[in-house]
Design a protein around this motif. Structure first.
Motif, PDB file in Angstrom:
ATOM      1  N   VAL A  19     -15.028   4.586 -20.538  1.00  0.00           N
ATOM      2  CA  VAL A  19     -15.058   4.630 -19.078  1.00  0.00           C
ATOM      3  C   VAL A  19     -14.211   3.521 -18.477  1.00  0.00           C
ATOM      4  CG1 VAL A  19     -16.548   4.324 -17.051  1.00  0.00           C
ATOM      5  CG2 VAL A  19     -17.222   5.892 -18.880  1.00  0.00           C
ATOM      6  N   ILE A  20     -14.351   2.299 -18.970  1.00  0.00           N
ATOM      7  CA  ILE A  20     -13.561   1.208 -18.387  1.00  0.00           C
ATOM      8  C   ILE A  20     -12.068   1.445 -18.619  1.00  0.00           C
ATOM      9  CG2 ILE A  20     -13.547  -0.447 -20.304  1.00  0.00           C
ATOM     10  CD1 ILE A  20     -14.138  -2.641 -18.205  1.00  0.00           C
ATOM     11  N   GLU A  21     -11.707   1.996 -19.757  1.00  0.00           N
ATOM     12  CA  GLU A  21     -10.306   2.322 -20.028  1.00  0.00           C
ATOM     13  C   GLU A  21      -9.799   3.371 -19.031  1.00  0.00           C
ATOM     14  OE1 GLU A  21      -7.978   4.699 -23.511  1.00  0.00           O
ATOM     15  OE2 GLU A  21      -9.290   3.077 -24.186  1.00  0.00           O
ATOM     16  N   TRP A  22     -10.579   4.422 -18.810  1.00  0.00           N
ATOM     17  CA  TRP A  22     -10.173   5.468 -17.866  1.00  0.00           C
ATOM     18  C   TRP A  22     -10.072   4.906 -16.450  1.00  0.00           C
ATOM     19  CZ3 TRP A  22     -11.379   7.816 -13.381  1.00  0.00           C
ATOM     20  CH2 TRP A  22     -10.708   9.000 -13.098  1.00  0.00           C
ATOM     21  N   LEU A  23     -11.080   4.144 -16.027  1.00  0.00           N
ATOM     22  CA  LEU A  23     -11.076   3.579 -14.674  1.00  0.00           C
ATOM     23  C   LEU A  23      -9.879   2.661 -14.460  1.00  0.00           C
ATOM     24  CD1 LEU A  23     -14.880   2.841 -14.206  1.00  0.00           C
ATOM     25  CD2 LEU A  23     -13.542   4.579 -12.993  1.00  0.00           C
ATOM     26  N   ASN A  24      -9.575   1.822 -15.445  1.00  0.00           N
ATOM     27  CA  ASN A  24      -8.450   0.891 -15.289  1.00  0.00           C
ATOM     28  C   ASN A  24      -7.110   1.623 -15.274  1.00  0.00           C
ATOM     29  OD1 ASN A  24      -9.968  -1.400 -14.981  1.00  0.00           O
ATOM     30  ND2 ASN A  24      -9.933  -1.921 -17.142  1.00  0.00           N
ATOM     31  N   LYS A  25      -7.039   2.730 -15.949  1.00  0.00           N
ATOM     32  CA  LYS A  25      -5.800   3.521 -15.982  1.00  0.00           C
ATOM     33  C   LYS A  25      -5.630   4.349 -14.711  1.00  0.00           C
ATOM     34  CE  LYS A  25      -3.540   7.098 -18.736  1.00  0.00           C
ATOM     35  NZ  LYS A  25      -3.704   8.035 -19.849  1.00  0.00           N
ATOM     36  N   LEU A  33     -10.823  -3.726 -14.098  1.00  0.00           N
ATOM     37  CA  LEU A  33     -12.193  -4.132 -14.399  1.00  0.00           C
ATOM     38  C   LEU A  33     -12.245  -4.824 -15.744  1.00  0.00           C
ATOM     39  CD1 LEU A  33     -13.851  -0.708 -13.549  1.00  0.00           C
ATOM     40  CD2 LEU A  33     -14.105  -2.802 -12.195  1.00  0.00           C
ATOM     41  N   SER A  34     -13.226  -5.683 -15.919  1.00  0.00           N
ATOM     42  CA  SER A  34     -13.512  -6.260 -17.234  1.00  0.00           C
ATOM     43  C   SER A  34     -15.024  -6.302 -17.403  1.00  0.00           C
ATOM     44  CB  SER A  34     -12.904  -7.657 -17.369  1.00  0.00           C
ATOM     45  OG  SER A  34     -13.431  -8.522 -16.386  1.00  0.00           O
ATOM     46  N   PHE A  35     -15.446  -6.339 -18.661  1.00  0.00           N
ATOM     47  CA  PHE A  35     -16.873  -6.446 -18.949  1.00  0.00           C
ATOM     48  C   PHE A  35     -17.318  -7.881 -18.690  1.00  0.00           C
ATOM     49  CE2 PHE A  35     -15.770  -2.909 -21.862  1.00  0.00           C
ATOM     50  CZ  PHE A  35     -16.614  -1.965 -21.322  1.00  0.00           C
ATOM     51  N   TYR A  36     -18.551  -8.037 -18.274  1.00  0.00           N
ATOM     52  CA  TYR A  36     -19.116  -9.374 -18.172  1.00  0.00           C
ATOM     53  C   TYR A  36     -19.196  -9.970 -19.565  1.00  0.00           C
ATOM     54  CZ  TYR A  36     -20.385  -8.975 -13.270  1.00  0.00           C
ATOM     55  OH  TYR A  36     -20.345  -8.863 -11.908  1.00  0.00           O
ATOM     56  N   LYS A  37     -18.904 -11.247 -19.675  1.00  0.00           N
ATOM     57  CA  LYS A  37     -18.923 -11.909 -20.984  1.00  0.00           C
ATOM     58  C   LYS A  37     -20.346 -12.054 -21.522  1.00  0.00           C
ATOM     59  CE  LYS A  37     -14.502 -14.188 -20.471  1.00  0.00           C
ATOM     60  NZ  LYS A  37     -13.873 -12.922 -20.454  1.00  0.00           N
ATOM     61  N   ASN A  38     -21.306 -12.230 -20.627  1.00  0.00           N
ATOM     62  CA  ASN A  38     -22.706 -12.357 -21.012  1.00  0.00           C
ATOM     63  C   ASN A  38     -23.296 -10.950 -21.194  1.00  0.00           C
ATOM     64  OD1 ASN A  38     -25.462 -12.688 -21.215  1.00  0.00           O
ATOM     65  ND2 ASN A  38     -25.655 -14.009 -19.428  1.00  0.00           N
ATOM     66  N   PRO A  39     -23.673 -10.570 -22.411  1.00  0.00           N
ATOM     67  CA  PRO A  39     -24.196  -9.214 -22.631  1.00  0.00           C
ATOM     68  C   PRO A  39     -25.535  -8.963 -21.930  1.00  0.00           C
ATOM     69  CG  PRO A  39     -24.458 -10.541 -24.605  1.00  0.00           C
ATOM     70  CD  PRO A  39     -23.665 -11.370 -23.629  1.00  0.00           C
ATOM     71  N   MET A  43     -25.402  -6.296 -14.534  1.00  0.00           N
ATOM     72  CA  MET A  43     -24.411  -5.237 -14.360  1.00  0.00           C
ATOM     73  C   MET A  43     -23.432  -5.272 -15.537  1.00  0.00           C
ATOM     74  SD  MET A  43     -25.594  -4.057 -11.521  1.00  0.00           S
ATOM     75  CE  MET A  43     -24.420  -3.087 -10.606  1.00  0.00           C
ATOM     76  N   ASP A  44     -22.643  -4.198 -15.698  1.00  0.00           N
ATOM     77  CA  ASP A  44     -21.772  -4.062 -16.867  1.00  0.00           C
ATOM     78  C   ASP A  44     -20.362  -4.601 -16.690  1.00  0.00           C
ATOM     79  OD1 ASP A  44     -23.638  -2.808 -18.552  1.00  0.00           O
ATOM     80  OD2 ASP A  44     -23.212  -0.851 -17.670  1.00  0.00           O
ATOM     81  N   MET A  45     -19.724  -4.311 -15.552  1.00  0.00           N
ATOM     82  CA  MET A  45     -18.303  -4.620 -15.408  1.00  0.00           C
ATOM     83  C   MET A  45     -17.972  -4.974 -13.973  1.00  0.00           C
ATOM     84  SD  MET A  45     -16.988  -0.686 -16.014  1.00  0.00           S
ATOM     85  CE  MET A  45     -18.296  -0.138 -17.099  1.00  0.00           C
ATOM     86  N   CYS A  46     -16.830  -5.654 -13.805  1.00  0.00           N
ATOM     87  CA  CYS A  46     -16.448  -6.073 -12.457  1.00  0.00           C
ATOM     88  C   CYS A  46     -14.950  -6.361 -12.384  1.00  0.00           C
ATOM     89  CB  CYS A  46     -17.231  -7.312 -12.043  1.00  0.00           C
ATOM     90  SG  CYS A  46     -16.824  -8.777 -13.012  1.00  0.00           S
ATOM     91  N   ASN A  47     -14.470  -6.461 -11.152  1.00  0.00           N
ATOM     92  CA  ASN A  47     -13.181  -7.047 -10.848  1.00  0.00           C
ATOM     93  C   ASN A  47     -13.406  -7.930  -9.626  1.00  0.00           C
ATOM     94  OD1 ASN A  47     -13.114  -5.312  -8.596  1.00  0.00           O
ATOM     95  ND2 ASN A  47     -11.706  -3.876  -9.563  1.00  0.00           N
ATOM     96  N   SER A  48     -12.377  -8.296  -8.911  1.00  0.00           N
ATOM     97  CA  SER A  48     -12.564  -9.243  -7.811  1.00  0.00           C
ATOM     98  C   SER A  48     -13.285  -8.643  -6.603  1.00  0.00           C
ATOM     99  CB  SER A  48     -11.214  -9.813  -7.376  1.00  0.00           C
ATOM    100  OG  SER A  48     -10.379  -8.781  -6.900  1.00  0.00           O
ATOM    101  N   GLU A  53     -22.222  -0.688 -12.706  1.00  0.00           N
ATOM    102  CA  GLU A  53     -23.182  -0.468 -13.792  1.00  0.00           C
ATOM    103  C   GLU A  53     -22.976   0.951 -14.283  1.00  0.00           C
ATOM    104  OE1 GLU A  53     -26.494  -0.680 -16.456  1.00  0.00           O
ATOM    105  OE2 GLU A  53     -25.180  -2.182 -15.567  1.00  0.00           O
ATOM    106  N   LEU A  54     -22.935   1.146 -15.593  1.00  0.00           N
ATOM    107  CA  LEU A  54     -22.754   2.478 -16.171  1.00  0.00           C
ATOM    108  C   LEU A  54     -23.977   2.885 -16.960  1.00  0.00           C
ATOM    109  CD1 LEU A  54     -21.021   4.969 -16.965  1.00  0.00           C
ATOM    110  CD2 LEU A  54     -20.245   3.629 -18.930  1.00  0.00           C
ATOM    111  N   LYS A  55     -24.459   4.083 -16.692  1.00  0.00           N
ATOM    112  CA  LYS A  55     -25.506   4.706 -17.485  1.00  0.00           C
ATOM    113  C   LYS A  55     -24.919   5.989 -18.066  1.00  0.00           C
ATOM    114  CE  LYS A  55     -28.850   2.163 -17.350  1.00  0.00           C
ATOM    115  NZ  LYS A  55     -28.757   1.116 -18.353  1.00  0.00           N
ATOM    116  N   THR A  56     -25.017   6.148 -19.366  1.00  0.00           N
ATOM    117  CA  THR A  56     -24.527   7.352 -20.026  1.00  0.00           C
ATOM    118  C   THR A  56     -25.721   8.228 -20.342  1.00  0.00           C
ATOM    119  OG1 THR A  56     -22.677   6.101 -20.935  1.00  0.00           O
ATOM    120  CG2 THR A  56     -23.177   8.216 -21.972  1.00  0.00           C
ATOM    121  N   ARG A  57     -25.633   9.469 -19.918  1.00  0.00           N
ATOM    122  CA  ARG A  57     -26.751  10.398 -20.055  1.00  0.00           C
ATOM    123  C   ARG A  57     -26.322  11.648 -20.809  1.00  0.00           C
ATOM    124  NH1 ARG A  57     -29.757   6.449 -18.981  1.00  0.00           N
ATOM    125  NH2 ARG A  57     -30.425   6.031 -16.872  1.00  0.00           N
TER     126      ARG A  57
END
Length: 144
Positions: A19-25, A33-39, A43-48, A53-57
């Protein structure tokens, strides 16, 4: 860790990367976007300017009247004092859907979760009406 939970975590992590690859492309080319360094971040990812937050169902986005997400995710957005746009993403069998968390948007609060992975994982959750989800793309889904 229970084998089923481990498998579910691997499933989610695999799709987070897709998802992050698709969104960034396709959506965030100029502000990736980048993932937060703290697992353990809420939330999962952010930019400025965006926090996501991503939930896969393993369901279709409208298979049920609403989709569940931890209330802590919504509270993080509602209680923030930054100017970021908070978006809850749901990757389902029929595509990637988004729901911007803004004041006045409706959701129901009730108990949700599961007990099939070796322990009680129920907690207070937010249930977002399926009809309020916005289709982002069908290029990616939770079965591809």
């Amino acid at each position: 860790m229970n084998k089923r939970k481990q498998k579910d975590l691997e499933f989610g992590n695999t799709y987070e990367r897709k998802v992050i690859e698709w969104l960034n492309k396709n959506t965030y080319k100029d502000n990736p976007l980048s993932f937060y360094k703290n697992p353990f971040n809420v939330m999962d990812m952010c930019n400025s300017t965006n926090i996501l937050e991503l939930k896969t169902r393993r369901i279709f986005h409208n298979q049920y009247p609403d989709l569940m997400i931890g209330l802590n995710k919504i509270e993080e957005a509602e209680n923030s004092d930054d100017n970021a746009t908070y978006t809850m993403l749901f990757l389902c069998k029929d595509g990637l859907y988004g729901w911007d968390c803004v004041d006045g948007k409706s959701y129901e609060v009730r108990m949700g979760g599961r007990c099939d992975r070796g322990r009680d994982e129920r907690k207070i959750c937010a249930f977002i009406p399926s009809e309020d989800l916005q289709l982002i793309t069908t290029d990616i889904n939770s079965v591809s």
